[in-house]
Design an enzyme around this catalytic site. Sequence first.
Site, PDB file in Angstrom:
ATOM      1  N   CYS A   1      -5.059   5.808  -3.934  1.00  0.00           N
ATOM      2  CA  CYS A   1      -4.400   4.504  -3.863  1.00  0.00           C
ATOM      3  C   CYS A   1      -3.010   4.678  -4.457  1.00  0.00           C
ATOM      4  O   CYS A   1      -2.885   4.928  -5.658  1.00  0.00           O
ATOM      5  CB  CYS A   1      -5.189   3.444  -4.616  1.00  0.00           C
TER       6      CYS A   1
ATOM      7  N   HIS B   1      -2.701  -5.162  -9.982  1.00  0.00           N
ATOM      8  CA  HIS B   1      -3.489  -4.058 -10.519  1.00  0.00           C
ATOM      9  C   HIS B   1      -3.872  -4.294 -11.973  1.00  0.00           C
ATOM     10  O   HIS B   1      -3.095  -4.823 -12.767  1.00  0.00           O
ATOM     11  CB  HIS B   1      -2.711  -2.739 -10.437  1.00  0.00           C
TER      12      HIS B   1
ATOM     13  N   CYS C   1       0.862  -1.183   0.000  1.00  0.00           N
ATOM     14  CA  CYS C   1       0.000   0.000   0.000  1.00  0.00           C
ATOM     15  C   CYS C   1       0.893   1.226   0.000  1.00  0.00           C
ATOM     16  O   CYS C   1       1.570   1.508   0.996  1.00  0.00           O
ATOM     17  CB  CYS C   1      -0.923  -0.004   1.215  1.00  0.00           C
TER      18      CYS C   1
ATOM     19  N   GLY D   1      -2.017   1.945  -6.920  1.00  0.00           N
ATOM     20  CA  GLY D   1      -2.883   2.097  -8.083  1.00  0.00           C
ATOM     21  C   GLY D   1      -2.460   3.262  -8.964  1.00  0.00           C
ATOM     22  O   GLY D   1      -2.500   3.178 -10.194  1.00  0.00           O
TER      23      GLY D   1
ATOM     24  N   GLU E   1     -10.392  -0.567  -4.924  1.00  0.00           N
ATOM     25  CA  GLU E   1      -9.449  -1.435  -4.230  1.00  0.00           C
ATOM     26  C   GLU E   1     -10.139  -2.702  -3.749  1.00  0.00           C
ATOM     27  O   GLU E   1     -11.219  -2.642  -3.151  1.00  0.00           O
ATOM     28  CB  GLU E   1      -8.825  -0.714  -3.037  1.00  0.00           C
TER      29      GLU E   1
END
Length: 288
Positions: free
Chosen positions: A226, A168, A75, A229, A217
Site C-alpha cells: 500500500c 491512515h 492510491c 500506507g 486497507e
Amino acid sequence: MKIKFTKMHGAGNDFVVLDCTKEPFSLTSQQLRFLADRHFGVGADQILVVEPADSHEADFKYRIFNADGGEVEQCGNGARCFVKFVYNNGLTDKKRIRAKTMKGVIELELKGDGMVRVSMGIPSFEPSSLPFNPQGLPSREIRGFKQWAVRYKGELVWFSICSMGNPHVTIITDDIESAPVKELGPFIENHPAFPRRVNVGFIQPITEHEANVRVWERGAGETLACGTGACAAAVAACLNGLCGRSVAVTLPGGTLQIEWSEEDGHVYLTGPATFVYDGVWLQDDLQK
C-alpha cells in the site's frame, strides 16, 4: 459490449486498469465488485480509471475504486501503475505528468530504470482531514506528536493519524509477523471514530533507514503493498524518532523507497509498476 482492461501490480498490490479516455466510465458498484472478485472476476485490490483531464492543471483524471466498489481518494501504488499505463499505451509521450485525483493533483515521473516516483503531497495530521473524531479517546504526546488509543480486547492500542490524500492510522509494533493485522485492522477500520472508515498500517522500524510494514486497507483487506500506507507509516516513525526522513519500507510484496522532504514538506514514493496482461470482458458478464 466488450470492456478492455489491463492487469498491473505495484509490489504485489494489484489493479485492473480501465482506459476511459474515449468512452465514458459507466460501471456500477456491483459491476466493480464483480470485476474485482478473485473467484468470479479478474481479481484486484483496486480498479483504476483513466479519464481525460477536466482542467488545464492536469494531464489526466485518475479515479480509484476499492474491491468493494467504493471510490477512494488516493492510491500510491496505483499512481505508479497509472503513469506507466498511460505512457506504454501511447496516451502521452511525457514521462513526467500531472494527474487529478479526488483530493487534488499529484505529480508522477517515469524514471529511466523503469521505476516510478510520485509526489504524494504534504501529510496532514488534522483529525478533520481524515475525518477522525477523537472525542472520548485517550490521548498522549510523544516528541510533540499526538497519539490516540482505542481499547481492544481489554488493552489500549495507541496509534498515530495521517492523511496522505486518504486516511491512515499507524500502529508501531516490535514484530511485524505477529501483528494482529487481520483482527485489529478491520476493528479500527470500522470504529465509529472514523465515519468514512480508515486504512490501518503496522510498522516495525529496523534501522534509521529501514522498516517493515503491513497494511489493512479499507474495502480491500490486507494487501501485499500500500503506497499511501507506506508513506503514512514512514512519516509516523520519523515523527516518533524511530526512523529518518528517507526510509526503505519493506511490505509483503516488495520494497518501496519513501522520502519526506525537508525542503517542500512533500512525501515522495518510488517503486516498481509492472504490467501483467491485457484482457477483454463481455459487459453482459459484468451484469451478474
